[in-house]
Design an enzyme around this catalytic site. Structure first.
Site, PDB file in Angstrom:
ATOM      1  N   ASN A   9      -6.074   4.161  26.445  1.00  0.00           N
ATOM      2  CA  ASN A   9      -4.934   4.829  27.078  1.00  0.00           C
ATOM      3  C   ASN A   9      -3.645   4.193  26.547  1.00  0.00           C
ATOM      4  O   ASN A   9      -3.300   3.084  26.915  1.00  0.00           O
ATOM      5  CB  ASN A   9      -5.039   4.655  28.606  1.00  0.00           C
ATOM      6  CG  ASN A   9      -3.825   5.195  29.326  1.00  0.00           C
ATOM      7  OD1 ASN A   9      -3.044   5.974  28.762  1.00  0.00           O
ATOM      8  ND2 ASN A   9      -3.653   4.798  30.578  1.00  0.00           N
ATOM      9  N   LYS A  11      -0.620   5.100  27.046  1.00  0.00           N
ATOM     10  CA  LYS A  11       0.531   5.217  27.956  1.00  0.00           C
ATOM     11  C   LYS A  11       1.757   5.725  27.189  1.00  0.00           C
ATOM     12  O   LYS A  11       1.616   6.584  26.332  1.00  0.00           O
ATOM     13  CB  LYS A  11       0.800   3.874  28.633  1.00  0.00           C
ATOM     14  CG  LYS A  11      -0.466   3.273  29.231  1.00  0.00           C
ATOM     15  CD  LYS A  11      -0.211   2.120  30.143  1.00  0.00           C
ATOM     16  CE  LYS A  11      -1.530   1.535  30.584  1.00  0.00           C
ATOM     17  NZ  LYS A  11      -1.433   0.718  31.768  1.00  0.00           N
ATOM     18  N   HIS A  95      -4.407   8.585  37.260  1.00  0.00           N
ATOM     19  CA  HIS A  95      -4.157   7.180  36.899  1.00  0.00           C
ATOM     20  C   HIS A  95      -3.246   6.566  37.962  1.00  0.00           C
ATOM     21  O   HIS A  95      -2.361   7.241  38.495  1.00  0.00           O
ATOM     22  CB  HIS A  95      -3.506   7.107  35.511  1.00  0.00           C
ATOM     23  CG  HIS A  95      -3.479   5.722  34.956  1.00  0.00           C
ATOM     24  ND1 HIS A  95      -2.546   4.797  35.351  1.00  0.00           N
ATOM     25  CD2 HIS A  95      -4.283   5.089  34.069  1.00  0.00           C
ATOM     26  CE1 HIS A  95      -2.781   3.653  34.713  1.00  0.00           C
ATOM     27  NE2 HIS A  95      -3.829   3.804  33.933  1.00  0.00           N
ATOM     28  N   GLU A  97      -0.773   4.814  37.715  1.00  0.00           N
ATOM     29  CA  GLU A  97       0.657   4.897  37.391  1.00  0.00           C
ATOM     30  C   GLU A  97       1.223   6.281  37.706  1.00  0.00           C
ATOM     31  O   GLU A  97       2.442   6.479  37.659  1.00  0.00           O
ATOM     32  CB  GLU A  97       0.866   4.514  35.919  1.00  0.00           C
ATOM     33  CG  GLU A  97       0.688   3.015  35.724  1.00  0.00           C
ATOM     34  CD  GLU A  97       0.333   2.576  34.326  1.00  0.00           C
ATOM     35  OE1 GLU A  97       0.514   3.340  33.373  1.00  0.00           O
ATOM     36  OE2 GLU A  97      -0.163   1.434  34.178  1.00  0.00           O
ATOM     37  N   GLU A 182     -10.466   1.557  38.427  1.00  0.00           N
ATOM     38  CA  GLU A 182      -9.369   0.728  37.938  1.00  0.00           C
ATOM     39  C   GLU A 182      -8.648   0.073  39.115  1.00  0.00           C
ATOM     40  O   GLU A 182      -7.740   0.685  39.702  1.00  0.00           O
ATOM     41  CB  GLU A 182      -8.373   1.598  37.161  1.00  0.00           C
ATOM     42  CG  GLU A 182      -8.963   2.260  35.950  1.00  0.00           C
ATOM     43  CD  GLU A 182      -7.895   2.442  34.874  1.00  0.00           C
ATOM     44  OE1 GLU A 182      -8.097   1.905  33.773  1.00  0.00           O
ATOM     45  OE2 GLU A 182      -6.868   3.081  35.135  1.00  0.00           O
ATOM     46  N   GLY A 188      -2.798  -3.962  33.533  1.00  0.00           N
ATOM     47  CA  GLY A 188      -1.644  -4.504  32.821  1.00  0.00           C
ATOM     48  C   GLY A 188      -1.230  -5.891  33.285  1.00  0.00           C
ATOM     49  O   GLY A 188      -0.148  -6.364  32.945  1.00  0.00           O
ATOM     50  N   SER A 228      -7.220  -4.645  32.408  1.00  0.00           N
ATOM     51  CA  SER A 228      -7.163  -5.857  31.577  1.00  0.00           C
ATOM     52  C   SER A 228      -8.443  -6.111  30.781  1.00  0.00           C
ATOM     53  O   SER A 228      -8.833  -7.264  30.587  1.00  0.00           O
ATOM     54  CB  SER A 228      -6.774  -7.074  32.418  1.00  0.00           C
ATOM     55  OG  SER A 228      -5.479  -6.881  32.977  1.00  0.00           O
TER      56      SER A 228
HETATM   57  C1  PEP Z   1      -4.998   1.435  31.987  1.00  0.00           C
HETATM   58  O1  PEP Z   1      -3.944   1.798  31.514  1.00  0.00           O
HETATM   59  O2  PEP Z   1      -5.753   2.285  32.477  1.00  0.00           O
HETATM   60  C2  PEP Z   1      -5.353   0.019  31.925  1.00  0.00           C
HETATM   61  C3  PEP Z   1      -6.502  -0.347  32.410  1.00  0.00           C
HETATM   62  O3  PEP Z   1      -4.450  -0.851  31.364  1.00  0.00           O
HETATM   63  P1  PEP Z   1      -4.729  -2.384  30.897  1.00  0.00           P
HETATM   64  O4  PEP Z   1      -6.006  -2.357  30.090  1.00  0.00           O
HETATM   65  O5  PEP Z   1      -3.551  -2.749  30.076  1.00  0.00           O
HETATM   66  O6  PEP Z   1      -4.890  -3.190  32.119  1.00  0.00           O
END
Ligand code: PEP
Length: 265
Positions: A9, A11, A95, A97, A182, A188, A228
Site C-alpha cells: 500500500n 498511500k 483502511h 486512515e 491492521e 506506520g 509495521s
Molecule cells: C498500511 O498502510 O496498511 C500499513 C500497514 O502501513 P505500515 O506497514 O507502514 O505500518
C-alpha cells in the site's frame, strides 16, 4: 491450501513515473515467483500506468479506495467500474486512515489518530458490495485503536467491523475476498503486533466468518496482517496458521524490502 497474498500500500507516495520504475524493477525481481499473489496499490492517478506496465505478469494492481455508486454527481469519487477499466483487480476498503470513528481531523498526527475521511462500517459494506458487483476483489481492513485494546475491546470491535462490513454477502462472495487485520496502533509506527496475538486475532476473524458464512468460506478467505511489517519480522508473521499474507505500507516503498517480504511468504 490458501495462496499467500502480499500487497504493497503506497498511500500518497510515488508519482506516475516513480510507480512505473518501481513495477518495472519489481517484475524483474519476482519473475519466478508463482506461489504468492503480489499486489501493488498506487494512488488513483498511477493505477492505470502501473497496470499497463504489469500486463502479462504475476503482479496485480489494487486501488486504495473506491466509491459505491456506478456513476453520477459525486465530485472527487471513483466508481468500481472505473477501477476495472483502469486495470485494477483488487481494492482496499476501510483502511484505518479512511475510517472516521474518531470524528477528528488531525493533520499533524499529534493525537496518534489516523482517521480523517469519515468511513463507517456501513460505507465499507456498500463499497464491498459495489466492488464485487463490478468484478473487483475487496481487501477489507479492520483493526482496533490503542485505547480499544487497553480497554480489552479488541475482539468486540473487530467482530463488529467484520459482521457489518460483510453483511449481505453470499458465502461464495465472502470466500473470495480478503480481510486485513491492521491494529491501528501498529500502522506506520514501527510497533508490530506480537506474532501470536496477531495470529489469534486473525483466527478470531476466521471464526467470525465461519459463524456468518460456514466452513468453506472460513477455510478459503484470506486474512492478512498489516502494521509495521518489514523484512526482519515478515517470516515469523507469515508462518502463522491464520495469517495468509501481509498488507505492507512503509516497507513496500523500496523494491528490495518489498521483494524480501514477498520471498518470506
Ligand atoms: C498500511 O498502510 O496498511 C500499513 C500497514 O502501513 P505500515 O506497514 O507502514 O505500518
Amino acid at each position: 491450501m490458501r495462496k499467500p497474498i502480499i500487497a504493497g500500500n503506497w498511500k500518497m507516495f510515488k508519482t506516475i513515473g516513480e510507480a512505473v520504475d518501481f513495477v518495472n524493477n519489481l517484475k524483474t525481481e519476482t519473475a519466478n515467483i508463482k506461489d504468492v499473489d503480489i499486489l501493488v496499490c498506487p494512488s488513483y492517478v498511477a493505477v492505470n500506468k502501473a497496470a499497463e506496465t504489469l500486463q502479462g505478469t504475476n503482479i496485480s494492481v489494487a486501488a486504495q479506495d473506491v466509491f459505491w455508486k456506478e456513476e453520477g454527481a459525486w465530485t472527487g469519487q471513483v466508481a468500481p467500474g472505473m477501477l476495472i477499466d483502469a486495470g485494477c483487480k483488487y481494492v482496499i476498503i476501510g483502511h484505518s486512515e479512511t475510517r472516521g470513528r474518531f470524528g477528528k481531523v488531525d493533520d499533524d498526527m499529534t493525537s496518534g489518530l489516523l482517521a480523517h475521511f469519515g468511513e463507517s462500517d456501513e460505507s465499507v459494506n456498500k463499497k464491498i458490495h459495489a466492488s464485487i458487483k463490478a468484478g473487483l476483489k475487496p481487501i477489507m481492513c479492520c483493526g482496533e485503536t490503542i485505547s480499544e485494546r487497553k480497554e480489552n475491546k479488541t475482539d468486540e470491535v473487530i467482530k463488529q467491523q467484520v459482521e457489518t462490513g460483510l453483511k449481505g454477502l453470499s458465502a461464495n462472495q465472502a470466500a473470495n475476498m480478503i480481510i486485513a487485520y491492521e491494529p491501528v496502533w501498529a500502522i506506520g509506527t514501527g510497533e508490530v503486533c506480537d506474532t501470536q496475538e496477531a495470529n489469534r486475532v486473525c483466527g478470531m476473524i476466521r471464526a467470525t466468518v465461519k459463524g456468518l458464512f460456514g466452513d468453506a468460506s472460513a477455510e478459503n478467505i484470506r486474512i492478512q496482517y498489516g502494521g509495521s511489517v518489514k523484512p526482519s519480522n515478515a517470516k515469523e508473521l507469515l508462518n502463522q496458521s491464520d495469517i495468509d499474507g501481509a498488507l505492507v505500507g512503509g516497507a513496500s516503498l523500496k523494491v528490495a524490502d518489498f521483494v524480501e517480504i514477498i520471498k518470506s511468504a
